[in-house]
Design an enzyme around this catalytic site. Structure first.
Site, PDB file in Angstrom:
ATOM      1  N   ARG A 129     -35.587  40.492  43.904  1.00 17.23           N
ATOM      2  CA  ARG A 129     -36.137  41.574  43.075  1.00 17.23           C
ATOM      3  C   ARG A 129     -35.014  42.485  42.580  1.00 17.23           C
ATOM      4  O   ARG A 129     -33.886  42.405  43.051  1.00 17.23           O
ATOM      5  CB  ARG A 129     -37.122  42.427  43.901  1.00 17.23           C
ATOM      6  N   ASP A 175     -33.241  37.115  56.714  1.00 21.70           N
ATOM      7  CA  ASP A 175     -33.110  38.552  56.991  1.00 21.70           C
ATOM      8  C   ASP A 175     -31.619  38.833  57.161  1.00 21.70           C
ATOM      9  O   ASP A 175     -31.000  38.375  58.125  1.00 21.70           O
ATOM     10  CB  ASP A 175     -33.883  38.898  58.270  1.00 21.70           C
ATOM     11  N   ASN A 211     -25.583  42.472  47.894  1.00 17.10           N
ATOM     12  CA  ASN A 211     -26.481  43.374  47.172  1.00 17.10           C
ATOM     13  C   ASN A 211     -27.664  43.882  48.007  1.00 17.10           C
ATOM     14  O   ASN A 211     -28.125  45.002  47.795  1.00 17.10           O
ATOM     15  CB  ASN A 211     -27.000  42.636  45.928  1.00 17.10           C
ATOM     16  N   SER A 242     -23.298  52.749  45.942  1.00  9.57           N
ATOM     17  CA  SER A 242     -24.227  53.695  45.311  1.00  9.57           C
ATOM     18  C   SER A 242     -23.493  55.016  45.102  1.00  9.57           C
ATOM     19  O   SER A 242     -22.536  55.323  45.828  1.00  9.57           O
ATOM     20  CB  SER A 242     -25.426  53.923  46.237  1.00  9.57           C
ATOM     21  N   TYR A 264     -28.314  56.025  54.763  1.00 12.49           N
ATOM     22  CA  TYR A 264     -28.066  55.212  53.566  1.00 12.49           C
ATOM     23  C   TYR A 264     -26.689  55.550  52.978  1.00 12.49           C
ATOM     24  O   TYR A 264     -25.875  54.645  52.689  1.00 12.49           O
ATOM     25  CB  TYR A 264     -29.178  55.491  52.541  1.00 12.49           C
ATOM     26  N   ALA A 280     -24.170  56.864  54.412  1.00 15.21           N
ATOM     27  CA  ALA A 280     -23.097  56.432  55.322  1.00 15.21           C
ATOM     28  C   ALA A 280     -22.768  54.959  55.098  1.00 15.21           C
ATOM     29  O   ALA A 280     -21.595  54.561  55.070  1.00 15.21           O
ATOM     30  CB  ALA A 280     -23.512  56.674  56.775  1.00 15.21           C
ATOM     31  N   LYS A 302     -23.242  53.250  52.342  1.00 20.41           N
ATOM     32  CA  LYS A 302     -22.682  53.020  50.999  1.00 20.41           C
ATOM     33  C   LYS A 302     -21.251  53.547  50.889  1.00 20.41           C
ATOM     34  O   LYS A 302     -20.425  52.998  50.141  1.00 20.41           O
ATOM     35  CB  LYS A 302     -23.597  53.649  49.940  1.00 20.41           C
TER      36      LYS A 302
HETATM   37  P1  NAP Z   1     -35.135  46.474  45.565  1.00 21.94           P
HETATM   38  O1  NAP Z   1     -35.706  46.372  44.217  1.00 21.94           O
HETATM   39  O2  NAP Z   1     -35.894  47.179  46.645  1.00 21.94           O
HETATM   40  O3  NAP Z   1     -34.748  44.985  46.069  1.00 21.94           O
HETATM   41  C1  NAP Z   1     -34.169  44.851  47.326  1.00 21.94           C
HETATM   42  C2  NAP Z   1     -33.767  43.419  47.550  1.00 21.94           C
HETATM   43  O4  NAP Z   1     -33.142  43.318  48.845  1.00 21.94           O
HETATM   44  C3  NAP Z   1     -34.957  42.463  47.575  1.00 21.94           C
HETATM   45  O5  NAP Z   1     -34.535  41.222  47.062  1.00 21.94           O
HETATM   46  C4  NAP Z   1     -35.284  42.359  49.059  1.00 21.94           C
HETATM   47  O6  NAP Z   1     -35.943  41.143  49.423  1.00 21.94           O
HETATM   48  C5  NAP Z   1     -33.878  42.389  49.645  1.00 21.94           C
HETATM   49  N1  NAP Z   1     -33.883  42.838  51.044  1.00 21.94           N
HETATM   50  C6  NAP Z   1     -34.278  44.018  51.555  1.00 21.94           C
HETATM   51  N2  NAP Z   1     -34.169  44.023  52.894  1.00 21.94           N
HETATM   52  C7  NAP Z   1     -33.688  42.789  53.235  1.00 21.94           C
HETATM   53  C8  NAP Z   1     -33.391  42.155  54.469  1.00 21.94           C
HETATM   54  N3  NAP Z   1     -33.564  42.758  55.657  1.00 21.94           N
HETATM   55  N4  NAP Z   1     -32.917  40.893  54.430  1.00 21.94           N
HETATM   56  C9  NAP Z   1     -32.773  40.245  53.248  1.00 21.94           C
HETATM   57  N5  NAP Z   1     -33.032  40.771  52.065  1.00 21.94           N
HETATM   58  C10 NAP Z   1     -33.491  42.046  52.054  1.00 21.94           C
HETATM   59  O7  NAP Z   1     -33.711  47.214  45.533  1.00 21.94           O
HETATM   60  P2  NAP Z   1     -32.673  47.436  44.330  1.00 21.94           P
HETATM   61  O8  NAP Z   1     -32.958  48.742  43.717  1.00 21.94           O
HETATM   62  O9  NAP Z   1     -32.588  46.226  43.495  1.00 21.94           O
HETATM   63  O10 NAP Z   1     -31.324  47.618  45.173  1.00 21.94           O
HETATM   64  C11 NAP Z   1     -30.332  46.594  45.255  1.00 21.94           C
HETATM   65  C12 NAP Z   1     -29.041  47.235  45.748  1.00 21.94           C
HETATM   66  O11 NAP Z   1     -28.648  48.260  44.841  1.00 21.94           O
HETATM   67  C13 NAP Z   1     -29.175  47.901  47.117  1.00 21.94           C
HETATM   68  O12 NAP Z   1     -28.023  47.689  47.881  1.00 21.94           O
HETATM   69  C14 NAP Z   1     -29.299  49.376  46.759  1.00 21.94           C
HETATM   70  O13 NAP Z   1     -28.855  50.212  47.786  1.00 21.94           O
HETATM   71  C15 NAP Z   1     -28.402  49.459  45.525  1.00 21.94           C
HETATM   72  N6  NAP Z   1     -28.690  50.617  44.667  1.00 21.94           N
HETATM   73  C16 NAP Z   1     -29.904  50.763  44.076  1.00 21.94           C
HETATM   74  C17 NAP Z   1     -30.135  51.892  43.286  1.00 21.94           C
HETATM   75  C18 NAP Z   1     -31.454  52.155  42.602  1.00 21.94           C
HETATM   76  O14 NAP Z   1     -31.662  53.252  42.050  1.00 21.94           O
HETATM   77  N7  NAP Z   1     -32.384  51.211  42.571  1.00 21.94           N
HETATM   78  C19 NAP Z   1     -29.125  52.850  43.123  1.00 21.94           C
HETATM   79  C20 NAP Z   1     -27.908  52.652  43.740  1.00 21.94           C
HETATM   80  C21 NAP Z   1     -27.683  51.516  44.518  1.00 21.94           C
HETATM   81  P3  NAP Z   1     -37.578  41.016  49.347  1.00 21.94           P
HETATM   82  O15 NAP Z   1     -37.922  40.894  47.889  1.00 21.94           O
HETATM   83  O16 NAP Z   1     -37.915  39.792  50.110  1.00 21.94           O
HETATM   84  O17 NAP Z   1     -38.123  42.260  49.956  1.00 21.94           O
END
Ligand code: NAP
Length: 251
Positions: free
Chosen positions: A16, A64, A91, A144, A157, A159, A161
């Site tokens: 996702r 996981d 990621n 992040s 979180y 910490a 990043k």
């Molecule tokens: P997201 O839409 O919530 O997607 C998270 C992804 O990580 C999903 O594919 C999920 O798998 C997987 N995941 C979560 N926990 C997991 C685990 N224990 N083992 C394996 N896979 C796991 O998040 P996103 O917004 O795309 O974020 C992606 C990255 O960008 C993260 O590192 C986040 O910190 C960083 N980020 C995001 C933002 C933002 O505003 N969105 C900003 C800065 C940084 P499932 O689909 O199976 O749940």
């Protein structure tokens, strides 16, 4: 714009959001792409179906990332499938609210394990593999803005990043002599499932702090990641690339 034919690329948390956009872009560029999901099989299989239209192969499995054994098993399967891995995108992550004085040890550890321990698990195994096979590979870690300026009520979180930024710089100098590039992308607000509720609730306030006046989408992050693992970035390592619409400006 990018040509990743003959590349074998692994993206964690590819089912996702940002991870899915990276998987799609790598696939469109002709790579063999592997990704894991945690719980969301449906999203993972829909994405794999979409990517199967492109010329490279697509492989996904449940894993996981906070579980050491599962990560080893998953990477073994990817290497068996493709023969090698030349690109790793760390990621996968979670972002969960927690006041520091109320945060339970389990909540603290959950974020550290998923966001940070996983980065060590994947990097440790895949770098060993790259060195063994003399692969001049690429790693991109997703940090992040929280890792750069901190984030109230998300200290665990932030910490993780912040640690990812120092980890990136450490590996960049350690692995440069092996021809392995290690970089980092630090997104600001991105519209995904992770941020959706907060963005809906506080949209006006958030937008007022963003110079470019819009909130990035996952494709806006995937492009810079693809650049960093492409030949266009052959002279770049140890870089923390800000992709935040000007929200947080730091060198
Ligand atoms: P997201 O839409 O919530 O997607 C998270 C992804 O990580 C999903 O594919 C999920 O798998 C997987 N995941 C979560 N926990 C997991 C685990 N224990 N083992 C394996 N896979 C796991 O998040 P996103 O917004 O795309 O974020 C992606 C990255 O960008 C993260 O590192 C986040 O910190 C960083 N980020 C995001 C933002 C933002 O505003 N969105 C900003 C800065 C940084 P499932 O689909 O199976 O749940």
């Amino acid at each position: 714009m990018f040509n990743f034919e003959d590349r074998n690329m692994l993206v964690t948390g590819g089912s996702r959001g940002i991870g899915a956009a990276i998987v799609k872009l790598f696939s469109q560029a002709g790579a063999n792409v592997a990704f894991n999901y945690n719980k969301n099989y449906r999203a993972a299989s829909d994405l794999a179906k979409l990517c199967s239209a492109y010329s490279g192969k697509i492989f996904f499995d449940e894993c996981d990332v906070s579980d050491y054994q599962e990560t080893q098993h998953f990477i073994d399967k990817v290497i068996k499938e493709y023969g090698s891995v030349d690109t790793l995108i760390n990621n996968a992550g979670i972002w969960e609210y927690g006041k520091i004085d109320e945060m339970k040890v389990d909540e603290w550890r959950k974020t550290i394990q998923i966001n940070l321990d996983s980065v060590y698990y994947f990097s440790n195994y895949i770098i060993r593999h790259m060195k063994d096979k003399k692969i001049k590979g690429h790693i991109v870690n997703i940090s992040s803005t929280a890792g750069q300026r901190g984030e109230a009520f998300y200290s665990h979180y932030a910490a993780t990043k912040g640690a990812i930024i120092s980890f990136t710089k450490s590996l960049a100098s350690e692995l440069g002599p092996d021809g392995i590039h290690v970089n980092c992308v630090a997104p600001g607000w991105v519209i995904t499932d992770m941020s959706e509720t907060t963005l809906k609730k506080d949209q006006d306030k958030i937008l007022s702090q963003i110079p470019l006046g819009f909130i990035a989408n996952p494709k806006d992050i995937a492009g810079p990641v693809a650049f960093l693992v492409s030949d266009y970035a052959r002279a770049i390592t140890g870089e923390i690339l800000n992709v935040n619409c000007g929200n947080v400006l730091c060198g």
